[in-house]
Scaffold this motif. Structure first.
Motif, PDB file in Angstrom:
ATOM      1  N   GLN A  23      12.277  -3.556   0.958  1.00 27.14           N
ATOM      2  CA  GLN A  23      11.630  -4.066   2.164  1.00 27.14           C
ATOM      3  C   GLN A  23      10.529  -5.055   1.803  1.00 27.14           C
ATOM      4  OE1 GLN A  23      12.302  -0.819   1.604  1.00 27.14           O
ATOM      5  NE2 GLN A  23      13.740  -0.311   3.231  1.00 27.14           N
ATOM      6  N   LEU A  24       9.732  -4.760   0.780  1.00 25.60           N
ATOM      7  CA  LEU A  24       8.680  -5.676   0.352  1.00 25.60           C
ATOM      8  C   LEU A  24       9.279  -6.987  -0.132  1.00 25.60           C
ATOM      9  CD1 LEU A  24       5.742  -6.375  -0.195  1.00 25.60           C
ATOM     10  CD2 LEU A  24       5.920  -5.131  -2.373  1.00 25.60           C
ATOM     11  N   ALA A  25      10.334  -6.921  -0.927  1.00 23.80           N
ATOM     12  CA  ALA A  25      10.995  -8.140  -1.401  1.00 23.80           C
ATOM     13  C   ALA A  25      11.496  -8.971  -0.219  1.00 23.80           C
ATOM     14  CB  ALA A  25      12.154  -7.794  -2.338  1.00 23.80           C
ATOM     15  N   GLY A  26      12.064  -8.307   0.767  1.00 20.94           N
ATOM     16  CA  GLY A  26      12.544  -9.014   1.953  1.00 20.94           C
ATOM     17  C   GLY A  26      11.418  -9.696   2.701  1.00 20.94           C
ATOM     18  N   HIS A  27      10.270  -9.050   2.804  1.00 26.39           N
ATOM     19  CA  HIS A  27       9.144  -9.663   3.511  1.00 26.39           C
ATOM     20  C   HIS A  27       8.520 -10.794   2.708  1.00 26.39           C
ATOM     21  CE1 HIS A  27       8.991  -7.520   7.282  1.00 26.39           C
ATOM     22  NE2 HIS A  27       9.349  -6.436   6.623  1.00 26.39           N
ATOM     23  N   VAL A  28       8.596 -10.730   1.381  1.00 27.48           N
ATOM     24  CA  VAL A  28       8.161 -11.874   0.568  1.00 27.48           C
ATOM     25  C   VAL A  28       9.064 -13.070   0.881  1.00 27.48           C
ATOM     26  CG1 VAL A  28       7.981 -12.801  -1.783  1.00 27.48           C
ATOM     27  CG2 VAL A  28       7.098 -10.498  -1.262  1.00 27.48           C
ATOM     28  N   ARG A  29      10.374 -12.840   0.917  1.00 22.86           N
ATOM     29  CA  ARG A  29      11.308 -13.932   1.255  1.00 22.86           C
ATOM     30  C   ARG A  29      11.049 -14.439   2.673  1.00 22.86           C
ATOM     31  NH1 ARG A  29      14.758 -10.450  -1.615  1.00 22.86           N
ATOM     32  NH2 ARG A  29      15.743  -9.659   0.271  1.00 22.86           N
ATOM     33  N   THR A  30      10.732 -13.528   3.595  1.00 24.16           N
ATOM     34  CA  THR A  30      10.434 -13.939   4.967  1.00 24.16           C
ATOM     35  C   THR A  30       9.180 -14.809   4.990  1.00 24.16           C
ATOM     36  OG1 THR A  30      11.503 -12.000   5.912  1.00 24.16           O
ATOM     37  CG2 THR A  30       9.888 -13.116   7.296  1.00 24.16           C
TER      38      THR A  30
ATOM     39  N   GLY B 136       3.360  -4.353  -6.404  1.00 22.38           N
ATOM     40  CA  GLY B 136       3.664  -5.347  -5.391  1.00 22.38           C
ATOM     41  C   GLY B 136       3.839  -6.742  -5.979  1.00 22.38           C
ATOM     42  N   LEU B 137       2.991  -7.083  -6.936  1.00 24.76           N
ATOM     43  CA  LEU B 137       3.092  -8.392  -7.582  1.00 24.76           C
ATOM     44  C   LEU B 137       4.404  -8.512  -8.382  1.00 24.76           C
ATOM     45  CD1 LEU B 137      -0.602  -8.892  -8.712  1.00 24.76           C
ATOM     46  CD2 LEU B 137       0.696 -10.375  -7.139  1.00 24.76           C
ATOM     47  N   ARG B 138       4.844  -7.429  -9.002  1.00 24.16           N
ATOM     48  CA  ARG B 138       6.130  -7.470  -9.723  1.00 24.16           C
ATOM     49  C   ARG B 138       7.280  -7.735  -8.756  1.00 24.16           C
ATOM     50  NH1 ARG B 138       3.529  -3.702 -12.964  1.00 24.16           N
ATOM     51  NH2 ARG B 138       4.229  -1.891 -11.783  1.00 24.16           N
ATOM     52  N   VAL B 139       7.250  -7.079  -7.598  1.00 21.38           N
ATOM     53  CA  VAL B 139       8.292  -7.317  -6.596  1.00 21.38           C
ATOM     54  C   VAL B 139       8.235  -8.764  -6.131  1.00 21.38           C
ATOM     55  CG1 VAL B 139       9.074  -6.741  -4.256  1.00 21.38           C
ATOM     56  CG2 VAL B 139       8.404  -4.915  -5.837  1.00 21.38           C
ATOM     57  N   ALA B 140       7.026  -9.242  -5.823  1.00 22.69           N
ATOM     58  CA  ALA B 140       6.873 -10.613  -5.346  1.00 22.69           C
ATOM     59  C   ALA B 140       7.324 -11.623  -6.393  1.00 22.69           C
ATOM     60  CB  ALA B 140       5.426 -10.875  -4.942  1.00 22.69           C
ATOM     61  N   ALA B 141       6.970 -11.387  -7.655  1.00 26.55           N
ATOM     62  CA  ALA B 141       7.325 -12.325  -8.724  1.00 26.55           C
ATOM     63  C   ALA B 141       8.841 -12.536  -8.819  1.00 26.55           C
ATOM     64  CB  ALA B 141       6.786 -11.832 -10.067  1.00 26.55           C
TER      65      ALA B 141
ATOM     66  N   ALA C 222       0.829  -1.210   0.000  1.00 30.80           N
ATOM     67  CA  ALA C 222       0.000   0.000   0.000  1.00 30.80           C
ATOM     68  C   ALA C 222       0.863   1.261   0.000  1.00 30.80           C
ATOM     69  CB  ALA C 222      -0.936   0.005   1.201  1.00 30.80           C
ATOM     70  N   MET C 223       1.981   1.223   0.719  1.00 33.69           N
ATOM     71  CA  MET C 223       2.866   2.386   0.759  1.00 33.69           C
ATOM     72  C   MET C 223       3.488   2.648  -0.609  1.00 33.69           C
ATOM     73  SD  MET C 223       4.923   1.807   4.340  1.00 33.69           S
ATOM     74  CE  MET C 223       6.157   3.011   3.930  1.00 33.69           C
ATOM     75  N   GLY C 224       3.973   1.586  -1.227  1.00 34.84           N
ATOM     76  CA  GLY C 224       4.698   1.738  -2.480  1.00 34.84           C
ATOM     77  C   GLY C 224       6.057   2.373  -2.250  1.00 34.84           C
ATOM     78  N   GLY C 225       6.950   2.190  -3.205  1.00 35.93           N
ATOM     79  CA  GLY C 225       8.257   2.822  -3.127  1.00 35.93           C
ATOM     80  C   GLY C 225       9.205   2.217  -2.112  1.00 35.93           C
ATOM     81  N   VAL C 226       8.865   1.041  -1.603  1.00 33.59           N
ATOM     82  CA  VAL C 226       9.708   0.370  -0.608  1.00 33.59           C
ATOM     83  C   VAL C 226      10.017  -1.059  -1.083  1.00 33.59           C
ATOM     84  CG1 VAL C 226       9.024   1.773   1.380  1.00 33.59           C
ATOM     85  CG2 VAL C 226       7.631  -0.185   0.735  1.00 33.59           C
ATOM     86  N   ASP C 227      10.408  -1.147  -2.344  1.00 36.73           N
ATOM     87  CA  ASP C 227      10.615  -2.460  -2.958  1.00 36.73           C
ATOM     88  C   ASP C 227      11.605  -3.354  -2.217  1.00 36.73           C
ATOM     89  OD1 ASP C 227       8.822  -1.455  -4.778  1.00 36.73           O
ATOM     90  OD2 ASP C 227      10.160  -1.615  -6.511  1.00 36.73           O
TER      91      ASP C 227
END
Length: 132
Positions: free
Chosen positions: A87-94, A124-129, A80-85
């Motif tokens: 951190q988001l990528a790290g939480h996907v790995r977590t 978000g889906l691009r980061v997760a992918a 939702a925040m955006g611009g924190v790729d």
């Protein structure tokens, strides 16, 4: 009576913080999510340690939510925040480290679309992918 006498003391646990951080995030994730902490410590001594201690030794130590639930909330908030790729990528790995299935992570992000908008969901889906 002072305000401090009315409030329950918080008791962040620094040792528990760093132990939990090592459980949740591998070294690559820590380096990506918390880049430049050494440089930041030179600029603002103690601040990086406060971040880790208050978050992983305080907020994460509270009762009421599982680590899995906390990670779902992290995915939602960061997307939702955006611009924190990083951190988001790290939480996907977590999430994967905690045993969540790829499909659960994707569906959690898809579920956000009507609430946060399609562009942020797609980002978000691009980061997760890239992590799945």
């Amino acid at each position: 009576m002072s305000l401090a006498e009315h409030l329950t003391p918080s008791r962040p646990d620094r040792d528990a913080a760093y132990r939990l951080l090592d459980v949740l995030q591998d070294e690559a994730t820590q380096n990506a999510a918390l880049p430049g902490l050494d440089d930041l410590d030179d600029l603002a001594p103690g601040f990086p340690d406060w971040i880790v201690t208050s978050l992983f030794g305080g907020t994460y130590q509270r009762d009421g939510l599982s680590l899995r639930d906390r990670q779902l909330l992290n995915l939602a908030a960061l997307t939702a925040m955006g611009g924190v790729d990083p951190q988001l990528a790290g939480h996907v790995r977590t999430c994967l480290r905690l045993g969540m299935a790829r499909e659960e992570i994707v569906e959690a992000l898809v579920h956000l679309a009507p609430y946060i908008g399609v562009p942020k969901t797609l980002a978000g889906l691009r980061v997760a992918a890239a992590e799945l």
